[in-house]
Write a protein that holds these residues in place. Structure first.
Motif, PDB file in Angstrom:
ATOM      1  N   SER A  83      46.849 -36.574  34.963  1.00  0.00           N
ATOM      2  CA  SER A  83      46.275 -37.088  35.792  1.00  0.00           C
ATOM      3  C   SER A  83      46.737 -38.437  35.926  1.00  0.00           C
ATOM      4  N   THR A  84      46.582 -39.056  34.754  1.00  0.00           N
ATOM      5  CA  THR A  84      47.056 -40.495  34.548  1.00  0.00           C
ATOM      6  C   THR A  84      48.676 -40.531  34.749  1.00  0.00           C
ATOM      7  N   MET A  85      49.237 -39.438  34.021  1.00  0.00           N
ATOM      8  CA  MET A  85      50.721 -39.683  33.898  1.00  0.00           C
ATOM      9  C   MET A  85      51.167 -39.452  35.710  1.00  0.00           C
ATOM     10  N   ALA A  86      50.468 -38.621  36.343  1.00  0.00           N
ATOM     11  CA  ALA A  86      50.648 -38.467  37.887  1.00  0.00           C
ATOM     12  C   ALA A  86      50.712 -39.708  38.467  1.00  0.00           C
ATOM     13  N   ASP A  87      49.620 -40.422  38.241  1.00  0.00           N
ATOM     14  CA  ASP A  87      49.392 -41.636  39.097  1.00  0.00           C
ATOM     15  C   ASP A  87      50.273 -42.759  38.674  1.00  0.00           C
ATOM     16  N   ALA A  88      50.694 -42.767  37.380  1.00  0.00           N
ATOM     17  CA  ALA A  88      51.928 -43.648  37.058  1.00  0.00           C
ATOM     18  C   ALA A  88      53.181 -43.485  37.669  1.00  0.00           C
ATOM     19  N   ALA A  89      53.456 -42.209  37.635  1.00  0.00           N
ATOM     20  CA  ALA A  89      54.689 -41.484  38.281  1.00  0.00           C
ATOM     21  C   ALA A  89      54.748 -41.883  39.746  1.00  0.00           C
ATOM     22  N   ARG A  90      53.712 -41.603  40.478  1.00  0.00           N
ATOM     23  CA  ARG A  90      53.771 -41.887  41.868  1.00  0.00           C
ATOM     24  C   ARG A  90      53.903 -43.480  42.234  1.00  0.00           C
ATOM     25  N   ILE A  91      53.330 -44.598  41.669  1.00  0.00           N
ATOM     26  CA  ILE A  91      53.464 -45.812  41.576  1.00  0.00           C
ATOM     27  C   ILE A  91      55.019 -46.195  41.137  1.00  0.00           C
ATOM     28  N   THR A  92      55.520 -45.742  40.180  1.00  0.00           N
ATOM     29  CA  THR A  92      57.081 -45.790  39.785  1.00  0.00           C
ATOM     30  C   THR A  92      57.837 -45.408  40.748  1.00  0.00           C
TER      31      THR A  92
END
Length: 268
Positions: free
Chosen positions: A17-26
């Motif tokens: 979930s944390t990685m997905a949120d960071a990926a969306r922002i990027t």
């Protein structure tokens, strides 16, 4: 790195979930500023003037204020006249480009209406009757307790085959129409026809499509294309090869309330 740390320290943490949120922002930040939406509602909204259009615009603004807005299209026609035409929001949580009138969305079960049109055309042409038993037109279907299922039962989601699909089926299996039609032929209904109504969320396609093919001798998609594309110039199924990727809103899924196990679908 995050996954490795969780494994190394034996810590249970929802790192995906944390990685997905960071990926969306990027991904969102990688879109050039000049390509990002700078207004909530696309300028094409000015092409239609009606009380319905005005009310819908206000509802879209309300969704935005409530934090429920991502991207949408609304089109309402009456007697050939456009009563509402709205494109608003962005392509997804990771793609801040604007939704336009030409953006493509996955329509999910709206496609059931297209299949139904095909079946009703056969009815209109006198090739079938609503109370005909399906097995009269599709002999292989009339096995394992399905001999009394009628075309009306299929169209009204009362055939008892709502949850009929192979155990541990993969996406590839479910998308193989011929394989699934053969499976439906051998399936057993969960209840007697007409006993109850259960939404046939997947099997409706194999039931209607299989019936169309048995009656017409054509592949179901070719039959539908012949009665829809030629008359209405509608594109049916799939993504056009020449489609720009920025015209496509992609579906993703996220859980909003883990206690209630509520799942929210949105375009991403």
């Amino acid at each position: 790195m995050l996954r490795g740390l969780c494994s190394r320290l034996d810590v249970r943490y929802p790192y995906l979930s944390t990685m997905a949120d960071a990926a969306r922002i990027t991904l969102a930040e990688s879109v050039p500023l000049e390509e990002r939406a700078n207004t909530l509602i696309h300028q094409s909204v000015n092409e239609v003037s009606s009380s319905l259009q005005t009310r819908l615009v206000e509802e879209v603004k309300k969704l935005q204020e409530e934090g429920k807005m991502i991207g949408l299209q609304i089109s309402v026609m009456s007697n050939g006249k456009s009563m509402a035409n709205i494109a608003a929001g962005v392509l997804g949580t990771s793609n801040p480009r604007p939704v336009t009138p030409s953006t493509l969305f996955c329509v999910f079960s709206v496609s059931k209406a297209v299949l139904t049109i095909g079946v009703l055309r056969l009815l209109q042409e006198g090739k079938i009757g609503l109370d005909d038993k399906v097995a009269e037109h599709w002999p292989a279907f009339g096995t394992n307790g399905k001999s009394d299922i009628t075309i009306r039962h299929i169209l009204t989601h009362q055939a008892g085959l709502a949850n009929s699909f192979p155990e541990n089926a993969t996406i590839e299996t479910l998308c193989d129409f011929d394989v699934m039609v053969r499976f439906i032929e051998g399936a057993s209904p969960g209840h007697s026809p007409g006993f109850m109504t259960q939404y046939h969320y997947l099997s409706y396609a194999w039931l209607c499509g299989g019936l169309i093919e048995q009656v017409t001798g054509q592949q179901y998609d070719a039959y539908l294309e012949s009665i829809l594309k030629d008359d209405l110039n509608l594109h049916i199924g799939g993504i056009p090869k020449d489609l720009c990727r920025n015209q496509l809103a992609i579906v993703t899924m996220e859980k909003q309330d883990q206690d209630k196990d509520v799942v929210k679908f949105h375009q991403d």
